[in-house]
Design an enzyme around this catalytic site. Structure first.
Site: not given
Length: 1104
Positions: A408, A814, A818
């Protein structure tokens, strides 16, 4: 307040909803039999523990194998070992695992008991009385005080705040530390909680896992009110900054959303363990062949001596007249059955060819490896006070074989600490950064940034924009700037927290903090505050602003929250002069398409679009702001639609979206914002290091393309000389054309290629059978950058590689968006960031910063893979050499399955004699130092080449095993050929010799000697001698006293020495030649490391 109960069962979706009668649990539960509030997270009871635990354990095929072996040994014709002894290995493994499982479940029982016996005040007989949580029922009214946990899912009826607002911390539920606001309906806020006046009915949806949605209606005093997610507080959350709340229970116990979401993430198995199964099958083939040879040999031997069977020991038809049992007939079953029994008996004798101890050894080694990863001070993040976490113990070694990293961007590569940097207002660009001077217009003079008005603000303001806000004019530009900051302050879900200690501070708002679900929103509200638009109060019905010293109370008529379809949020506000406005903010793609048409607006749109492109090229996150004045007709129509949508139980979200689309049209553009999200420390170095290690890094982000490209350039994922192929398809046919064109373009490019693709294209590619073409294109590129992707698309990209290659994948992120890709990847890593802890809770490993990934893979990943690969091969060798030694003996003992070793020596061999050194070396051995592994990232590619564990190494190991077992058997037989040594003495010699041999074999491969390694290896040899002495000192055993006689003879010690030298000499020569002429990268790096240490120790002059 009395319930008007007419038409209770009518309305949409009544057949699929539950009715909760407020303060009437008897009626509620008699009609619908809802579950109680008692929770159970334990797996076993006292009565179910043994059968259920055994059932779970025997899911391992190896355990079934050893159970069959133990059962065969109980049959009289097959009783090779003592019946008790044969059960020992399996019972030991089952007992250890059962104790571990039992202890873990006892802790769950204790936790459940503590949780169920907590107390909360429940409304009973006119007043609140304490009641244990497990006795609370659906329909009861419960009171929860500040800092207390919420016992069940409750609809709010009232709070200590007159406006009905409550602050809730949901960390235990979704991991987010920011406070959330929940509201009681205004109709129930002032309800007197006394007597029996509390009554009503709630019609809500059936229990489900969705913690972000709740659809219900409440009927009270002939009024029907809509209830949403903002009106419910969930079990596991805590009440904060609110003196008390009162609510009615709608879901209890196992039906609460917290319990429905308590399922564990999918279990993962390491790739090495899966490869190990193939070698286990080969060992099974070896076992079958050995047993078949013994059985055939037995058959041929019996046929050859058929006429002599009556006179041969153990085969004659009856005992001799002077024997132990005079004249008693032998149990001789005939040649076919004796052959079959010989085959089964051989399986029992050779059973440890399949190493049952390997499973426990691997678990213990992984546990030890995890301890050292957790304690690694180089992976401790001081900024968040977070250590490295191992949340899965099954896949440590997979960290050494990662080929693809899917990352990400926001909060993973960047800090996710937003700073307001730039603003475009009414088509003019303003700068809010102290680092860069900025023009208010394209050709205007440079202005110097200044500090914000608010004493506590850290935002740097633009003097030109600040001056515009304070001009005493009412022009379009001044109005747009005013509405721009009103939108920043009002169009959000941020909660102002007052920490003032006196009335003067309260008036000046000097100690005001903001809690928000998104760092973006907090940054925007902080920016509005810096320009004098201070949000200081929020309730369910209004917000209060301080606009440059003037208090402004705005009624909130409705809020359309952000969703992934609209990609924007809006709020309908009534001003004190009764004007009603819609304030909207969202992504540029979702706002610019719904603006009103007109010359002035078009010019502003063109200038704003130019600024947005500029912001994105600088790596800033962008949002567009717009507004609209509602006419009375539009307001009335919207209110009807909004009321219908919010009170609907069926398709509420769809109706709310349609209602939002009605007012979110023909908007007036106000401007845009640019927020900086800085790169985390060490990100460029980490990505470059991973690239050198042969790891491909793909970034999957929801940001717009320009922002993602800018960040990718700054973190060295993209380089200026890298050729970029961009795919932005708007239809399936266009994507079908773009993919082949891109594949052709790659062939014409010299150098590295980067593929940049947006989420809209992925919709058509991942769902329209174009995956194979995307796979071929993406794997041909050095870098892949996916922009504007949804969470499920992230998981789809990971699956694209995982399902089509054998390469190991790692996903790191995080946020909650995700979680899908983290669970899809072979290894999932969560970042302890600003977006809560959902990613951490779903991950296999968790850490504080992206830069720690470098050390995790290159150091710990390499060590773990090298250790575990050797551990598996060594365990195969250790057991196979013992089995082959027994096999050679059986071939020379008329193919009978009698053993020269005692039953206890056979059992202790893998459990006690040789187990500890394997574990210690598997945890502590290091082929290279961490400095060398970080300095030379290409050493990580040894894992890609499977250098520590592969089929070739397995077959070389088996050849070496056969040789060593032959030496073990033949040397003592040759040395004692002319002697009268008995078979038990020979068995004692073989027991000691084989333990010394396998330990010295292990010592030859140890790369790093420490005190524990010495103690385990040489201590194991000493322990074996001690056990042999003890066993030979027990009079009832047939080997009684053998070691005492053997140890006196020099021949005994000479035999052991000859065995060690002859068995290991070919291995020593082969290793030396290989290192000399065909050294691997690892061996070369190790030699260089040793040379450096010698230079440091002796000084450079001796090595010139």
């Amino acid at each position: 307040m009395q319930l008007n109960n007419h038409n209770t069962h009518n309305g949409p979706a009544s057949h699929n909803s539950r009715l909760v009668y407020i303060n009437n649990p008897q009626r509620t539960n008699e009609e619908y039999e809802f579950t109680g509030n008692k929770i159970t997270t334990s797996k076993y009871t006292i009565f179910s523990f043994l059968p259920k635990n055994l059932f779970i354990q025997f899911h391992r095929v190896a355990y079934v194998y050893f159970l069959v072996i133990a059962a065969l040994n109980q049959l009289p014709p097959l009783a090779v070992f003592g019946r008790t002894v044969s059960l020992f290995p399996l019972l030991f493994v089952l007992t250890v695992t059962a104790i571990k499982d039992g202890y873990e479940d006892w802790r769950r029982h204790r936790s459940d008991r503590n949780e169920n016996n907590k107390e909360s005040p429940v409304f009973q007989i006119g007043k609140f009385r304490p009641k244990r949580w497990k006795d609370i029922q659906v329909g009861e009214v419960v009171k929860v005080c500040a800092d207390e946990a919420i016992p069940c899912d409750m609809v709010l009826l009232g709070t200590s705040d007159p406006s009905g607002v409550a602050y809730i911390q949901t960390m235990n539920l979704d991991g987010e530390s920011n406070l959330k606001t929940r509201y009681a309906r205004q109709e129930t806020c002032f309800m007197p909680f006394d007597g029996d006046l509390i009554s009503g009915v709630i019609r809500c949806e059936q229990p489900n896992r969705n913690i972000y949605e709740f659809t219900a209606t409440m009927e009270m005093n002939a009024q029907k009110m809509s209830l949403s997610q903002s009106n419910i507080i969930l079990r596991g959350c805590q009440v904060k900054n609110t003196e008390w709340v009162v609510g009615v229970v709608v879901y209890a116990g196992q039906e609460t959303k917290a319990m429905l979401n308590s399922a564990v993430s999918p279990s993962k198995r390491s790739k090495l363990e899966q490869q190990m199964n193939k070698e286990t099958i080969w060992l099974s083939v070896f076992l079958f062949v050995l047993c078949l040879v013994v059985a055939i040999g037995m058959c041929l031997w019996l046929i050859r001596h058929e006429q002599q069977i009556d006179t041969l020991p153990y085969y004659r038809k009856s005992y001799s007249i002077k024997g132990k049992f005079p004249g008693k007939p032998y149990k001789y079953y005939g040649i076919p059955m004796e052959t079959f029994f010989a085959f089964l008996s051989s399986i029992i004798v050779f059973q440890i060819m399949i190493p049952i101890s390997l499973y426990i050894t691997m678990e213990l080694v992984r546990l030890g490896q995890s301890y050292f990863m957790i304690e690694d001070k180089h992976m401790y993040d001081s900024s968040t006070n977070s250590r490295f976490q191992c949340r899965s113990l099954n896949i440590n070694e997979d960290l050494g074989q990662i080929r693809y990293v899917f990352s990400d961007k926001t909060g993973t590569l960047t800090e996710n600490k937003m700073e307001f940097r730039k603003a475009s207002v009414f088509g003019k660009n303003y700068c809010n950064s102290s680092m860069v001077a900025c023009a208010t217009q394209d050709n205007a003079e440079i202005t110097e940034p200044a500090k914000g008005k608010n004493p506590k603000s850290d935002v740097i303001v633009d003097p030109g924009l600040m001056g515009l806000l304070h001009k005493e004019i009412d022009g379009d530009e001044r109005i747009a700037a005013h509405e721009f900051f009103l939108t920043l302050a009002a169009c959000n879900t941020v909660i102002p927290i007052n920490n003032q200690t006196n009335s003067i501070e309260t008036e000046l708002h000097q100690d005001l903090d903001y809690q928000g679900e998104s760092p973006d929103e907090q940054a925007l509200v902080a920016a509005a505050r810096a320009y004098g638009y201070i949000l200081f109060e929020r309730t369910s019905g209004h917000i209060a602003l301080d606009v440059n010293g003037k208090k402004l109370r705005l009624d909130v008529l409705g809020l359309h929250e952000f969703d992934s379809v609209r990609k924007r949020m809006s709020v309908v506000i009534r001003f004190p002069d009764n004007n009603v406005k819609v304030l909207v903010k969202g992504a540029d793609t979702s706002i610019l398409t719904i603006l009103r048409k007109g010359h002035d607006n078009d010019n502003i749109t063109l200038a704003t679009h130019h600024h947005l492109t500029e912001y994105s090229s600088l790596g800033l996150r962008t949002l567009v702001l717009a507004a609209k004045d509602l006419t009375n007709e539009e307001l009335e129509k919207w209110q009807l639609m909004y009321e219908d949508a919010t009170t609907s139980l069926a398709d509420r979200s769809l109706k709310l979206r349609e209602t939002a689309l009605f007012v979110e049209s023909n908007l007036r553009l106000l401007g845009a914002t640019g927020i900086e999200d800085k790169l985390q420390e060490g990100v460029p170095e980490t990505i470059e290091c991973l690239r050198q290690a042969g790891v491909k890094v793909w970034v999957l982000t929801g940001d717009k393309q320009e922002t993602a490209i800018s960040i990718a350039l700054s973190c060295k994922l993209l380089t200026p000389d890298m050729h970029q192929i961009i795919i932005n398809g708007t239809s399936e046919s266009e994507c079908k054309t773009l993919l082949p064109e891109a594949k052709t373009e790659i062939l014409t490019v010299d150098g590295s290629v980067a593929l940049i693709i947006d989420g809209n294209s992925l919709v058509y590619i991942l769902e329209r059978d174009l995956e194979s073409e995307l796979f071929e294109l993406a794997t041909s590129c050095s870098v892949v950058l996916c922009c504007r992707v949804a969470p499920l698309q992230k998981a789809g990209i990971v699956d694209l590689i995982k399902s089509r290659t054998d390469d190991m994948t790692l996903a790191i992120g995080d946020g909650a968006n995700d979680v899908s890709m983290i669970q899809m990847a072979d290894v999932g890593v969560g970042i302890c960031g600003q977006e809560g802890r959902q990613a951490v809770m779903a991950s296999d490993f968790a850490m504080g910063q992206f830069r720690f990934l470098r050390r995790l893979l290159l150091v710990h990943g390499h060590w773990n893979y090298q250790r575990m690969g050797y551990l598996v091969l060594y365990n195969f060798y250790r057991n196979a050499v013992f089995v082959f030694m027994l096999f050679w003996y059986i071939l020379c003992a008329a193919f009978s399955t009698t053993s020269a070793l005692t039953d206890w020596s056979s059992v202790f061999y893998s459990v006690i004699y040789t187990s500890l050194p394997t574990i210690i070396v598997g945890i502590l051995d290091k082929d290279l130092s961490h400095k060398t592994l970080l300095k030379y990232p290409k050493l990580y590619e040894a894992g890609h080449r499977h250098e520590s564990y592969n089929s070739f190494l397995f077959w070389i190991m088996m050849a070496d095993t056969i040789w060593q077992s032959l030496v073990l058997f033949c040397v003592p037989r040759f040395v004692y050929k002319e002697s009268t040594i008995d078979i038990w003495s020979m068995g004692s010699l073989w027991t000691v010799a084989v333990v010394i041999l396998v330990n010295i074999h292990l010592a030859m491969d140890v790369q790093r000697w420490v005190v524990y390694t010495h103690a385990s290896i040489w201590g194991s040899v000493a322990l074996t001698f001690a056990c042999v002495v003890v066993l030979d000192s027990i009079p009832v055993f047939p080997n009684y006293g053998t070691i005492y006689e053997l140890a006196k003879q020099p021949t005994y010690w000479l035999s052991i020495l000859l065995i060690i030298v002859a068995a290991l000499l070919p291995r020593f020569i082969t290793k030396s030649l290989h290192r000399m002429f065909w050294a691997s990268d690892i061996q070369i790096a190790r030699e260089a490391e040793i040379l450096r240490k010698k230079r440091l120790f002796y000084g450079p002059w001796k090595w010139r």
